[in-house]
Design a protein around this motif. Structure first.
Motif, mmCIF file in Angstrom:
data_model
loop_
_atom_site.group_PDB
_atom_site.id
_atom_site.type_symbol
_atom_site.label_atom_id
_atom_site.label_comp_id
_atom_site.label_asym_id
_atom_site.label_seq_id
_atom_site.Cartn_x
_atom_site.Cartn_y
_atom_site.Cartn_z
ATOM 1 N N ALA A 248 0.832 -1.211 0.000
ATOM 2 C CA ALA A 248 0.000 0.000 0.000
ATOM 3 C C ALA A 248 0.865 1.259 0.000
ATOM 4 O O ALA A 248 0.574 2.228 -0.712
ATOM 5 C CB ALA A 248 -0.934 -0.008 1.212
ATOM 6 N N ARG A 249 1.947 1.248 0.783
ATOM 7 C CA ARG A 249 2.828 2.419 0.820
ATOM 8 C C ARG A 249 3.525 2.637 -0.526
ATOM 9 O O ARG A 249 3.729 3.776 -0.959
ATOM 10 C CB ARG A 249 3.854 2.266 1.949
ATOM 11 C CG ARG A 249 3.271 2.544 3.331
ATOM 12 C CD ARG A 249 4.363 2.695 4.367
ATOM 13 N NE ARG A 249 5.036 1.429 4.623
ATOM 14 C CZ ARG A 249 4.669 0.567 5.559
ATOM 15 N NH1 ARG A 249 3.625 0.840 6.334
ATOM 16 N NH2 ARG A 249 5.334 -0.552 5.745
ATOM 17 N N ALA A 250 3.889 1.535 -1.186
ATOM 18 C CA ALA A 250 4.514 1.652 -2.507
ATOM 19 C C ALA A 250 3.531 2.254 -3.511
ATOM 20 O O ALA A 250 3.889 3.130 -4.310
ATOM 21 C CB ALA A 250 4.991 0.281 -2.978
ATOM 22 N N GLN A 251 2.278 1.807 -3.470
ATOM 23 C CA GLN A 251 1.260 2.348 -4.366
ATOM 24 C C GLN A 251 0.966 3.813 -4.044
ATOM 25 O O GLN A 251 0.651 4.607 -4.933
ATOM 26 C CB GLN A 251 -0.025 1.515 -4.257
ATOM 27 C CG GLN A 251 0.089 0.105 -4.795
ATOM 28 C CD GLN A 251 0.412 0.088 -6.272
ATOM 29 O OE1 GLN A 251 -0.257 0.727 -7.077
ATOM 30 N NE2 GLN A 251 1.459 -0.645 -6.633
ATOM 31 N N LYS A 252 1.095 4.168 -2.783
ATOM 32 C CA LYS A 252 0.867 5.560 -2.384
ATOM 33 C C LYS A 252 1.904 6.475 -3.038
ATOM 34 O O LYS A 252 1.585 7.606 -3.438
ATOM 35 C CB LYS A 252 0.929 5.684 -0.863
ATOM 36 C CG LYS A 252 0.661 7.094 -0.352
ATOM 37 C CD LYS A 252 0.618 7.137 1.169
ATOM 38 C CE LYS A 252 0.394 8.559 1.666
ATOM 39 N NZ LYS A 252 0.280 8.630 3.142
ATOM 40 N N GLU A 253 3.143 6.004 -3.156
ATOM 41 C CA GLU A 253 4.182 6.800 -3.814
ATOM 42 C C GLU A 253 3.838 7.027 -5.286
ATOM 43 O O GLU A 253 4.070 8.108 -5.832
ATOM 44 C CB GLU A 253 5.541 6.108 -3.676
ATOM 45 C CG GLU A 253 6.087 6.092 -2.257
ATOM 46 C CD GLU A 253 6.216 7.489 -1.670
ATOM 47 O OE1 GLU A 253 6.750 8.381 -2.373
ATOM 48 O OE2 GLU A 253 5.778 7.695 -0.523
ATOM 49 N N ILE A 254 3.280 5.999 -5.925
ATOM 50 C CA ILE A 254 2.835 6.149 -7.318
ATOM 51 C C ILE A 254 1.712 7.179 -7.391
ATOM 52 O O ILE A 254 1.690 8.046 -8.270
ATOM 53 C CB ILE A 254 2.369 4.788 -7.886
ATOM 54 C CG1 ILE A 254 3.551 3.819 -7.962
ATOM 55 C CG2 ILE A 254 1.701 4.958 -9.248
ATOM 56 C CD1 ILE A 254 3.176 2.410 -8.358
ATOM 57 N N PHE A 255 0.770 7.073 -6.452
ATOM 58 C CA PHE A 255 -0.345 8.022 -6.416
ATOM 59 C C PHE A 255 0.173 9.451 -6.275
ATOM 60 O O PHE A 255 -0.265 10.365 -6.980
ATOM 61 C CB PHE A 255 -1.283 7.681 -5.256
ATOM 62 C CG PHE A 255 -2.480 8.582 -5.161
ATOM 63 C CD1 PHE A 255 -3.662 8.262 -5.800
ATOM 64 C CD2 PHE A 255 -2.420 9.773 -4.436
ATOM 65 C CE1 PHE A 255 -4.771 9.103 -5.724
ATOM 66 C CE2 PHE A 255 -3.506 10.619 -4.351
ATOM 67 C CZ PHE A 255 -4.693 10.279 -4.999
ATOM 68 N N LYS A 256 1.128 9.666 -5.365
ATOM 69 C CA LYS A 256 1.673 11.006 -5.123
ATOM 70 C C LYS A 256 2.372 11.558 -6.368
ATOM 71 O O LYS A 256 2.306 12.760 -6.649
ATOM 72 C CB LYS A 256 2.633 10.958 -3.936
ATOM 73 C CG LYS A 256 1.910 10.813 -2.597
ATOM 74 C CD LYS A 256 2.815 10.304 -1.490
ATOM 75 C CE LYS A 256 3.862 11.299 -1.106
ATOM 76 N NZ LYS A 256 4.680 10.818 0.051
ATOM 77 N N ALA A 257 3.027 10.672 -7.118
ATOM 78 C CA ALA A 257 3.701 11.110 -8.346
ATOM 79 C C ALA A 257 2.680 11.598 -9.376
ATOM 80 O O ALA A 257 2.879 12.636 -10.023
ATOM 81 C CB ALA A 257 4.528 9.962 -8.917
ATOM 82 N N TYR A 258 1.576 10.875 -9.514
ATOM 83 C CA TYR A 258 0.524 11.299 -10.441
ATOM 84 C C TYR A 258 -0.172 12.561 -9.931
ATOM 85 O O TYR A 258 -0.596 13.405 -10.723
ATOM 86 C CB TYR A 258 -0.492 10.167 -10.644
ATOM 87 C CG TYR A 258 -0.096 9.216 -11.751
ATOM 88 C CD1 TYR A 258 -0.587 9.364 -13.044
ATOM 89 C CD2 TYR A 258 0.787 8.174 -11.505
ATOM 90 C CE1 TYR A 258 -0.215 8.503 -14.063
ATOM 91 C CE2 TYR A 258 1.170 7.305 -12.511
ATOM 92 C CZ TYR A 258 0.667 7.474 -13.797
ATOM 93 O OH TYR A 258 1.048 6.622 -14.805
#
Length: 281
Positions: A248-258
Motif C-alpha cells: 500500500a505504501r509503494a502504491q501511495k508513492e505512485i499516487f503522489k507522483a501522479y
C-alpha cells in the motif's frame, strides 16, 4: 435488607435464581420448614426440597429434625462463602494446570503454522460486480485516516453513488484524495456537476489526461485495483484486493507522483474556459 439487591448479588456469585430466593428466605427466621419457605418464594414444594438439597450440598444451609418435621437454617455465611471461594480457587488451579498441558502440545503446532506464511493470504480476487461494490463501500466506511483513489472507467458504482459515498467519508473527517481522468470531466454535464460538488465539499480532487489503472488505497494498509486484460487491453471489472501495508505504501508513492503531475479543478476549469474563448474567436 434490600431483598432484590441481595438476591441479585447471590445470583452474580453463582447461585441460581431459585437458590438465591430460598437462601435469602432462610435468613428471615432462625429455622423454617419447607412449607414455610414455599410461602415466601412461590415455588412448588417438591422443588423447594430439591433446592434445599442443592444448598446443603454447597454448604449454605443445614437441616434439623424435630420428630418427623424437618427444619432448615442458614449456616454461617462467612464460612459458607469462604468454602465456595476455596472450591473456586481449587477449580481455577486445576484448569490452569490443564491449560498448561494443552499449550505444551498445541502451541508449537500453532507457531509452526503461523510462521509458514502463504503470500496468497494477503490477496483477494473479486469477479462479481455486486461483491466488488460491497467490498469497496465497506473499505470506505471502515477507513480511519485517508483514502486515495484513481477513478477510471468502467465504474462498478454509478458516479452519483460514488459521490454520495464520498460525502459520507468526508463527514467522518477522513482525508479523501481522488484523481479523475480529464475525459470524465468533459464527458457529461451530470458527471461534471457531481465532481464539482464533491470537490467543493472538501474532497481533494485533481485531473490528469490518463491513469494507468483503477486504484484505491485505504489507510496505507489495503490496496484495491483493477488492471486491463493483458491480451485484449480492455478495462476489466475484475478486482484485486491486497491487504499488505508495504504494498500500500509503494502504491501511495505512485499516487503522489501522479498527483504532482495532475491539474486542480480550478486549473482545469480555467484551461477549458480559455479553450472555449479561442474557439469562439
Amino acid at each position: 435488607m434490600d431483598r432484590e439487591k441481595i438476591i441479585k448479588d447471590f445470583i452474580s456469585f453463582g447461585l441460581s435464581k431459585r437458590e438465591a430466593k430460598v437462601y435469602y428466605t432462610l435468613f428471615l427466621k432462625k429455622e423454617l420448614s419447607a412449607a414455610e419457605i414455599q410461602k415466601h418464594v412461590s415455588i412448588l414444594r417438591t422443588k423447594v426440597y430439591e433446592i434445599l438439597l442443592q444448598l446443603m450440598n454447597k454448604g449454605f444451609c443445614a437441616e434439623r429434625k424435630i420428630g418427623r418435621l424437618k427444619k432448615y437454617y442458614a449456616t454461617d455465611p462467612y464460612q459458607a462463602f469462604q468454602n465456595q471461594i476455596n472450591n473456586l480457587d481449587g477449580i481455577l488451579k486445576t484448569k490452569k494446570n490443564i491449560v498448561s498441558e494443552i499449550l505444551n502440545h498445541i502451541a508449537p503446532i500453532y507457531e509452526k503454522n503461523t510462521s509458514d506464511v502463504n503470500p496468497l493470504e494477503f490477496i483477494e480476487i473479486l469477479y462479481e460486480r455486486k461483491r466488488i461494490c460491497e467490498r469497496y463501500i465497506h473499505l470506505q466506511q471502515t477507513a480511519q485516516k485517508e483514502i486515495m483513489i484513481f477513478t477510471k472507467k468502467p465504474y462498478a458504482l454509478p458516479e452519483k453513488d460514488n459521490v454520495k459515498n464520498a460525502f459520507n467519508v468526508l463527514q467522518r473527517d477522513v482525508t479523501l484524495e481522488t484523481i479523475y481522468e480529464i475525459e470524465d470531466f468533459e464527458n457529461t454535464e451530470f458527471e461534471k456537476e457531481m465532481i464539482e460538488k464533491f470537490a467543493y465539499s472538501g474532497g481533494k480532487t485533481r485531473f490528469i489526461s490518463e491513469l494507468p489503472m483503477k486504484l484505491a488505497i485505504f489507510d496505507e494498509k489495503i490496496t484495491m485495483l483493477a488492471l486491463k486484460d493483458p491480451v485484449s487491453l480492455k478495462p476489466l471489472i475484475t478486482t484485486i484486493i491486497i491487504n499488505h501495508p508495504d504494498y500500500a505504501r509503494a502504491q501511495k508513492e505512485i499516487f503522489k507522483a501522479y498527483w504532482k503531475r495532475s491539474f486542480s479543478l480550478e486549473e482545469l476549469i480555467e484551461k477549458y474556459s480559455n479553450s472555449r474563448k479561442i474557439k469562439e474567436k
